[in-house]
Design an enzyme around this catalytic site. Structure first.
Site, PDB file in Angstrom:
ATOM      1  CD  GLU A   1       6.993  -5.737  -1.882  1.00 57.60           C
ATOM      2  OE1 GLU A   1       7.087  -4.679  -2.673  1.00 57.60           O
ATOM      3  OE2 GLU A   1       7.692  -6.466  -1.641  1.00 57.60           O
TER       4      GLU A   1
ATOM      5  CB  VAL B   1      -0.958   2.632   5.525  1.00 63.59           C
ATOM      6  CG1 VAL B   1      -1.528   1.505   6.055  1.00 63.59           C
ATOM      7  CG2 VAL B   1      -2.342   3.646   5.167  1.00 63.59           C
ATOM      8  N   GLY B   2       1.892   2.463   5.563  1.00 69.51           N
ATOM      9  CA  GLY B   2       3.095   1.511   5.898  1.00 69.51           C
ATOM     10  C   GLY B   2       4.087   2.117   7.306  1.00 69.51           C
TER      11      GLY B   2
ATOM     12  CB  THR C   1       4.948   5.969   2.081  1.00 72.04           C
ATOM     13  OG1 THR C   1       5.499   5.565   0.792  1.00 72.04           O
ATOM     14  CG2 THR C   1       5.857   6.217   3.138  1.00 72.04           C
TER      15      THR C   1
ATOM     16  N   GLY D   1       0.671  -1.158   0.044  1.00 72.40           N
ATOM     17  CA  GLY D   1       0.211  -0.119   0.091  1.00 72.40           C
ATOM     18  C   GLY D   1       0.926   1.363   0.104  1.00 72.40           C
TER      19      GLY D   1
ATOM     20  CB  CYS E   1       3.106   0.170  -6.839  1.00 67.97           C
ATOM     21  SG  CYS E   1       3.582  -1.502  -7.176  1.00 67.97           S
TER      22      CYS E   1
END
Length: 504
Positions: A227, A209-210, A207, A205, A261
């Site tokens: 990812e 939320v990462g 950045t 998803g 992406c």
């Protein structure tokens, strides 16, 4: 849009029930893993065969969901099932070999003894998937986790509700319900999930939320694969085969309306080829999608109106060379090429994730390299050139998750090429064997017999013992292997000549 209000309008009691049930679900899966049920190869292979059955027997359900959520083109929809099927088949074909312990050498001081590495499943893993390729980016890591012998919780994206519903319907019908669980939902459910202790978290998803997931994982020291994305550049030099380059870049950029992406995010082209590239791109857009791409069956839509408005707002960062038409009600943004780009605009600072292609002239390949290196490390980088020196310079002077020469996007579907990011574009990787390895712990084992227990290792340490220990420690590893081989050959000769039992 109406279909994307599903999760906002859910019964609050139902949402609360899902959230409150997550800790118990987590505990149950950990208990199930401890029974050893997922470890046998027979169980793992059965799950993979069931995966293939699910995808082949329900293709129309998968396609219908993609049409509802994405108005997806037939070719992209087909890849959403064929890709995971091929992944499951590859895992089945290689699982016996990949699961075997691998023998490792041990130094002379550890003889008699042997070393080997065992492939252990990690335990209970959480996989959180995105909406842009809602089946393949969920199922491929899931299949690898099952092949490695783990229990799995999957969370499909709420932004693609029809696809999420199909996963929630079919997965319980085909997989072991004690070991594989689906959790649907949005932010409340995802937040509850990442608060729990998992043995691994795999997230695809954005950045923002990462970072949230990584902070939550740190509370339990849980390893993660992230990812993410970023702005994947294209570099074009003077030696380029423009006919092929423009065609491949247009295909990679506008497939799935740029919602990939690793889609080319912007192009850096040497000044002598700038106008030629623009003309070729414009021609290829028309060749691929016709005079009115909105009517083309091969052109997808933006996932929802909110994202459509976001993408449309980025157009202000440049001058429209071609395209530029937006129809928010239809979730449509035309394949668009932008010039005279404002480098300080959101267009050049945010991941576009839509069908806009900024094109920027540069004086040289070195200037392009400098441009890329002044920005966060991208998920992918593409160099189009027939000059081997330029190709080598770009690849050796830049850092990116992956790269392609005279190609775009296709490297992610090569099963022997690990796919993943670096720095802000992500961490960890997967694809084929690497997916299996991601969800596996390599446990090192030293196995020594109880006979031949030399007293030299134990106190009291006399001068003689110390002298011998220093000699042994000072030997190079190649020397110890030679000595061990000589001892083994000598022992075998003695055993043969004098009838000494071979197991002594």
């Amino acid at each position: 849009t109406t279909r994307h209000k599903v999760y906002k309008q859910r019964n609050l009691v139902e949402m609360a029930d899902v959230v409150s049930s997550i800790p118990a679900l987590n505990r149950a899966l950990h208990a199930q893993f401890q029974t050893g049920k997922t470890r046998p190869l027979a169980w793992r292979k059965h799950q993979l065969r069931q995966a293939i059955r699910m995808l082949t027997e329900n293709k129309e359900k998968f396609f219908d969901a993609l049409r509802k959520d994405h108005r997806q083109t037939e070719l992209v929809a087909e890849s959403e099932t064929t890709g995971p099927i091929q992944e499951a088949e590859m895992l089945l074909e290689n699982l016996d070999v990949w699961c075997k312990p691998s023998v490792r050498s041990v130094p002379l001081i550890q003889k008699p003894g042997s070393g080997y590495v065992v492939k252990d499943p990690l335990g209970v893993v959480l996989i959180i998937a995105p909406w842009n390729y809602p089946f393949s980016l969920l199922l491929k890591p899931m299949f690898g986790a099952l092949a490695a012998g783990n229990c799995v919780v999957i969370k499909p994206s709420e932004v693609a509700p029809a696809c999420s519903a199909v996963i929630a319907e079919l997965v319980p019908q085909y997989f072991d319900n004690d070991c594989v669980k689906v959790v649907e939902g949005a932010v409340p459910e995802a937040t509850a999930l990442i608060k729990e202790r998992w043995d691994y978290i795999f997230y695809t998803g954005n950045t923002f939320v990462g970072k949230i997931i990584m902070r939550a994982a740190a509370e339990h020291l849980t390893p993660v694969t992230l990812e993410l994305g970023g702005k994947s550049p294209v570099i074009i030099d003077e030696s380029v085969n423009m006919t092929v380059a423009a065609r491949r870049i247009v295909w990679a950029k506008y497939t799935n309306s740029g919602q990939t992406c690793v889609a080319p995010d912007y192009v850096l082209v040497v000044e002598s080829k700038y106008q030629e590239f623009l003309d070729h791109v414009k021609k290829n857009i028309t060749d691929f999608y016709g005079e009115d791409p909105q009517k083309s069956p091969d052109y997808s839509r933006i996932i929802n109106q909110r994202h459509c408005e976001r993408v449309a707002s980025l157009i202000e960062g440049g001058r429209v060379f071609c395209g530029g038409h937006v129809d928010v009600a239809d979730q449509y943004v035309a394949p668009t090429v932008l010039t005279d780009v404002d480098l300080s605009s959101p267009l050049m600072n945010d991941e576009i994730f839509g069908p806009l292609l900024p094109v920027i002239p540069v004086k040289s390949v070195d200037e392009a390299i400098s441009f890329v290196n002044q920005r966060p490390k991208p998920l992918a980088l593409y160099i189009y050139s027939e000059n081997s020196s330029n190709i080598d310079r770009v690849l050796s002077s830049t850092s990116s998750g992956g790269a392609s020469v005279n190609e775009s996007l296709m490297h992610v579907i090569c099963p022997d090429l690990p796919f993943g990011g670096v720095g802000p574009s992500g961490m960890g990787s997967y694809n084929g064997r690497k997916t299996f390895d991601t969800f596996t712990h390599e446990k090192s084992v030293l196995h020594r017999p109880t006979w031949g227990d030399a007293s030299i290792r134990y106190p009291p340490y006399t001068e003689s013992k110390i002298r011998w220990i220093k000699r042994l420690n000072g030997l190079k590893f190649s020397q110890t292997k030679l000595i061990v081989s000589a001892v083994m050959v000598g022992g075998a000769i003695l055993a043969y000549n004098y009838g000494i039992p071979a197991n002594l």
